[in-house]
Motif scaffolding. Structure first.
Motif, short mmCIF file in Angstrom:
data_model
loop_
_atom_site.label_atom_id
_atom_site.label_comp_id
_atom_site.label_asym_id
_atom_site.label_seq_id
_atom_site.Cartn_x
_atom_site.Cartn_y
_atom_site.Cartn_z
N ARG A 1 0.85 -1.19 0.00
CA ARG A 1 0.00 0.00 0.00
C ARG A 1 0.88 1.24 0.00
NH1 ARG A 1 -4.66 0.38 4.18
NH2 ARG A 1 -3.05 1.50 5.25
N ILE A 2 0.47 2.21 -0.79
CA ILE A 2 1.15 3.51 -0.76
C ILE A 2 0.07 4.59 -0.64
CG2 ILE A 2 3.20 2.82 -2.04
CD1 ILE A 2 1.93 4.10 -4.53
N ALA A 3 0.44 5.68 0.00
CA ALA A 3 -0.51 6.78 0.19
C ALA A 3 -0.26 7.87 -0.85
CB ALA A 3 -0.36 7.36 1.59
N ASN B 1 -5.09 9.11 0.20
CA ASN B 1 -5.81 7.91 -0.22
C ASN B 1 -4.81 6.78 -0.48
OD1 ASN B 1 -8.16 6.45 -1.12
ND2 ASN B 1 -7.43 6.75 -3.21
N TYR B 2 -5.14 5.57 -0.07
CA TYR B 2 -4.24 4.44 -0.26
C TYR B 2 -4.49 3.73 -1.58
CZ TYR B 2 -2.56 4.91 4.45
OH TYR B 2 -1.98 5.40 5.58
N THR C 1 -3.27 0.16 -3.59
CA THR C 1 -2.59 -1.12 -3.38
C THR C 1 -2.12 -1.67 -4.73
OG1 THR C 1 -4.66 -2.35 -3.52
CG2 THR C 1 -3.93 -1.71 -1.34
N CYS D 1 -3.95 8.71 -8.58
CA CYS D 1 -4.87 8.53 -7.47
C CYS D 1 -6.31 8.56 -7.98
CB CYS D 1 -4.66 9.62 -6.43
SG CYS D 1 -5.79 9.50 -5.03
N TYR E 1 -4.32 -5.36 5.99
CA TYR E 1 -3.05 -4.72 6.28
C TYR E 1 -2.85 -4.74 7.79
CZ TYR E 1 0.33 -0.85 6.49
OH TYR E 1 1.41 -0.07 6.73
N GLU F 1 -2.90 3.69 10.95
CA GLU F 1 -2.75 4.19 9.59
C GLU F 1 -3.79 3.50 8.73
OE1 GLU F 1 0.60 4.00 6.17
OE2 GLU F 1 1.31 4.39 8.22
N THR F 2 -4.81 4.23 8.31
CA THR F 2 -5.92 3.64 7.58
C THR F 2 -6.61 4.67 6.71
OG1 THR F 2 -7.99 2.41 7.81
CG2 THR F 2 -7.54 4.05 9.49
N SER F 3 -7.30 4.18 5.70
CA SER F 3 -8.16 5.04 4.88
C SER F 3 -9.62 4.78 5.23
CB SER F 3 -7.90 4.79 3.39
OG SER F 3 -8.13 3.44 3.09
#
Length: 178
Positions: A3-5, A11-12, A14, A30, A76, A103-105
């Motif tokens: 995962r990257i932000a 916003n994440y 994957t 994004c 995750y 750390e979450t969306s």
């Protein structure tokens, strides 16, 4: 899966990093804000002070146990050590005062969602209690929704759900890290 932000909106995104070689550059767009940005696999520009691996090591050696966090959408996993007393749990956000910042969306998790309290009984055994912090979506222990003033005792392996995210309590003396 990795995962990257998004650097603009957080916003994440994957992707399967096993399909690419170390050092390869990737470009993402994004879905949320249409920002285009690139990354290079295996190379980091910023090093976090407290990496996830270091946090997991600290949690494993914590004398008060830990909570394993599994975001149900992406599976995750994050591990956070617990401290004696109240541990405020919430969504990671700049300027947040939560003790455990996940750390979450997940928009259904509040920035200050619930508390896990660690205390000792008269015998010196650790007691874990969970209570909701007047969150919008509530805090669930198993399938039971906690009321506004409920303070429920939980034990090793109990699943607490906040938003679309699950917390699994690992008591200090359980010895397991999975």
């Amino acid at each position: 899966m990795k995962r990257i932000a998004c650097p603009k909106c957080g916003n994440y995104i994957t992707f399967d990093e096993t399909k690419y070689e170390t050092g390869q550059s990737l470009v993402f767009v994004c879905d949320n804000c249409s920002k285009q940005f690139g990354i290079r696999l295996g190379k980091t520009k910023l090093k976090e002070k407290n990496s996830l691996a270091e946090a997991a090591r600290q949690a494993k050696s914590s004398p008060y146990g830990s909570v394993n966090v599994v975001e149900n959408v992406f599976c995750y996993k994050q591990v956070f050590p617990l401290a004696m007393g109240d541990n405020l749990i919430g969504r990671k956000n700049p300027g947040s005062d939560a003790d455990i910042q996940i750390e979450t969306s997940d928009p259904s998790m509040d920035r200050r969602h619930c508390y896990v309290n660690v205390s000792k009984n008269k015998s010196g055994e650790l007691i874990y209690k969970v209570r909701d912090n007047d969150s919008i979506t509530g805090t669930f222990v198993g399938n039971e929704l906690l009321g506004p003033k409920d303070n429920m005792i939980i034990s090793d392996g109990v699943v607490v759900t906040i938003g679309a995210t699950s917390l699994i309590l690992k008591a200090a003396d359980s010895g397991s890290d999975e």
